[in-house]
Enzyme design. Structure first.
Site, PDB file in Angstrom:
ATOM      1  NE  ARG A  55      -1.644  -2.217   3.266  1.00 35.57           N
ATOM      2  CZ  ARG A  55      -1.994  -3.144   4.131  1.00 35.57           C
ATOM      3  NH1 ARG A  55      -3.271  -3.355   4.370  1.00 35.57           N
ATOM      4  NH2 ARG A  55      -1.095  -3.844   4.791  1.00 35.57           N
ATOM      5  CB  ALA A  76      11.239  -0.583   4.437  1.00 34.09           C
ATOM      6  NE  ARG A  77       9.899  -2.429  11.234  1.00 30.26           N
ATOM      7  CZ  ARG A  77       8.940  -1.498  11.166  1.00 30.26           C
ATOM      8  NH1 ARG A  77       9.153  -0.362  10.540  1.00 30.26           N
ATOM      9  NH2 ARG A  77       7.776  -1.689  11.750  1.00 30.26           N
ATOM     10  CD  GLU A 132      14.757   2.046  13.875  1.00 28.95           C
ATOM     11  OE1 GLU A 132      15.110   2.181  12.690  1.00 28.95           O
ATOM     12  OE2 GLU A 132      13.620   2.324  14.280  1.00 28.95           O
ATOM     13  CG  HIS A 170      11.210   4.366  12.833  1.00 28.23           C
ATOM     14  ND1 HIS A 170      11.575   3.059  13.064  1.00 28.23           N
ATOM     15  CD2 HIS A 170      10.023   4.295  12.176  1.00 28.23           C
ATOM     16  CE1 HIS A 170      10.645   2.252  12.582  1.00 28.23           C
ATOM     17  NE2 HIS A 170       9.688   2.977  12.026  1.00 28.23           N
TER      18      HIS A 170
HETATM   19  C1  8YV Z   1       5.739   3.075  13.777  1.00 25.17           C
HETATM   20  C2  8YV Z   1       6.387   1.898  11.601  1.00 25.17           C
HETATM   21  O1  8YV Z   1       5.597   4.369  14.229  1.00 25.17           O
HETATM   22  O2  8YV Z   1       4.143   1.291  11.351  1.00 25.17           O
HETATM   23  C3  8YV Z   1       5.315   0.945  11.278  1.00 25.17           C
HETATM   24  O3  8YV Z   1       5.641  -0.196  10.890  1.00 25.17           O
HETATM   25  O4  8YV Z   1       7.509   1.668  11.311  1.00 25.17           O
HETATM   26  C4  8YV Z   1       6.045   3.183  12.294  1.00 25.17           C
HETATM   27  O5  8YV Z   1       4.940   3.745  11.649  1.00 25.17           O
HETATM   28  C5  8YV Z   1       6.818   2.398  14.593  1.00 25.17           C
HETATM   29  O6  8YV Z   1       7.010   1.076  14.164  1.00 25.17           O
HETATM   30  C6  8YV Z   1       6.463   2.364  16.072  1.00 25.17           C
HETATM   31  O7  8YV Z   1       5.423   1.486  16.325  1.00 25.17           O
END
Ligand code: 8YV
Length: 324
Positions: free
Chosen positions: A156, A238-239, A268, A286
């Site tokens: 999405r 992303a991550r 992180e 983030h």
């Molecule tokens: C979050 C994110 O704020 O939704 C996700 O996967 O990476 C971020 O939007 C973060 O993971 C904290 O929960």
């Protein structure tokens, strides 16, 4: 007796109030950073937990917390959950999709533009008092409009970025994903499916929006960076762990690619020290989903999953519905 839930991190007071109408709530409004052992201690006797991406729920936690029935993540990503272990323990996991899609796509574009147009690097230069006069080549960057936008991971959020690129900036959009989109969605995004190799080779700007898993670990490392154009920019919203941060820092220093924009990092909130010393990288902590309405919507969705499941056996966004 009312179910007991733990809110593992500080959160909007109104969301706590809403949960407190239904549950006996223990919350961590001081935002104490619990170790896994402390989290397990806090979870004793709890039926539900409100987590963010920072709390790891794995077999050890589940074995130590046998009363737990649901872990509701305030994040669309859920690589902090060992979903297999949760299913084996009969514990439901839920995430927070959709509500953050457009906000996160906006941020992906903001980071792309900041990176390609060297926004933070030039601001640091100005703040340091180094701006003495105009120069024809001062902070020249790469164009966004008309360029080729590559997207790795076309869920999405990837589609939201594609739409912005194609419709807003007249970009040519190419993407690679585990599975190809249907023709109607491709047409809506004006995006063409290509191999990962072609994506790396031809994108002027490459945005990463794929989920983290063992198979996406270091999907972008030294070998992939070497295939990219020396003028290319790379953006990761992303991550952490999808990019090999040490290899990226080296590629930025050697100008294997022109620039990178990173909102997420391996390990992180620690950031690889080499990334802190290269100038051609934009670094943010983030925050891609961080607008007030979106964070509020994410928190409400996590809360509604707890209420939906523990009170009515009807979670809104289950990840392992087999446990139902
Ligand atoms: C979050 C994110 O704020 O939704 C996700 O996967 O990476 C971020 O939007 C973060 O993971 C904290 O929960």
């Amino acid at each position: 007796m009312r179910p007991r839930i733990l809110i593992a991190r500080a959160i909007f007071p109104e969301v706590i109030d809403k949960l407190a109408q239904h549950f006996d709530v223990t919350s961590n409004q001081d935002d104490v950073l619990w170790t896994p052992v402390q989290l397990m201690a806090q979870l004793q006797g709890m039926q539900g937990v409100f987590t963010t991406g920072s709390e790891r729920i794995d077999a050890t936690v589940l074995a130590a917390c046998p009363t737990l029935k649901i872990c509701a993540n305030m994040a669309v990503g859920y690589n902090n959950f060992d979903l297999e272990a949760m299913s084996a323990a009969g514990v439901l996991g839920t995430n927070a999709p959709d509500v953050l899609t457009e906000t996160t796509a906006d941020f992906g574009f903001a980071l792309l533009m900041a990176t390609a147009r060297r926004l933070t690097e030039s601001e640091h230069f100005l703040r340091a008092g180094l701006w003495a006069r105009w120069r024809y080549d001062m902070f020249t960057g790469a164009d966004i409009h008309g360029a080729t936008l590559g997207i790795l991971g076309m869920g999405r959020i990837g589609q939201g970025i594609a739409r912005r690129g194609a419709h807003g900036f007249g970009m040519k959009v190419i993407y690679h994903n585990r599975s190809r989109l249907d023709a109607a969605t491709e047409a809506q995004c004006q995006a063409s499916y290509v191999s990962k190799e072609e994506l790396l080779r031809t994108a002027d700007h490459l945005v990463l929006v794929l989920p983290y898993s063992a198979s996406s670990h270091h999907a972008i490392g030294a070998a992939e960076l070497a295939q990219m154009k020396p003028t290319a920019t790379l953006v990761n919203i992303a991550r952490g762990g999808i990019v090999d941060d040490a290899a990226l820092a080296a590629a930025l220093r050697n100008r294997t690619i022109a620039a990178a924009g990173l909102d997420v990092f391996e390990g992180e909130p620690r950031v690889h020290p080499d990334l802190l010393t290269v100038p051609n990288v934009v670094l943010t902590p983030h925050i891609a989903s961080a607008t007030v309405p979106t964070r509020l919507a994410m928190a409400h969705l996590a809360a509604d999953n707890l209420i939906g499941y523990l009170l009515h056996h009807k979670p809104l966004t289950p990840l392992n519905p087999a446990v139902l």
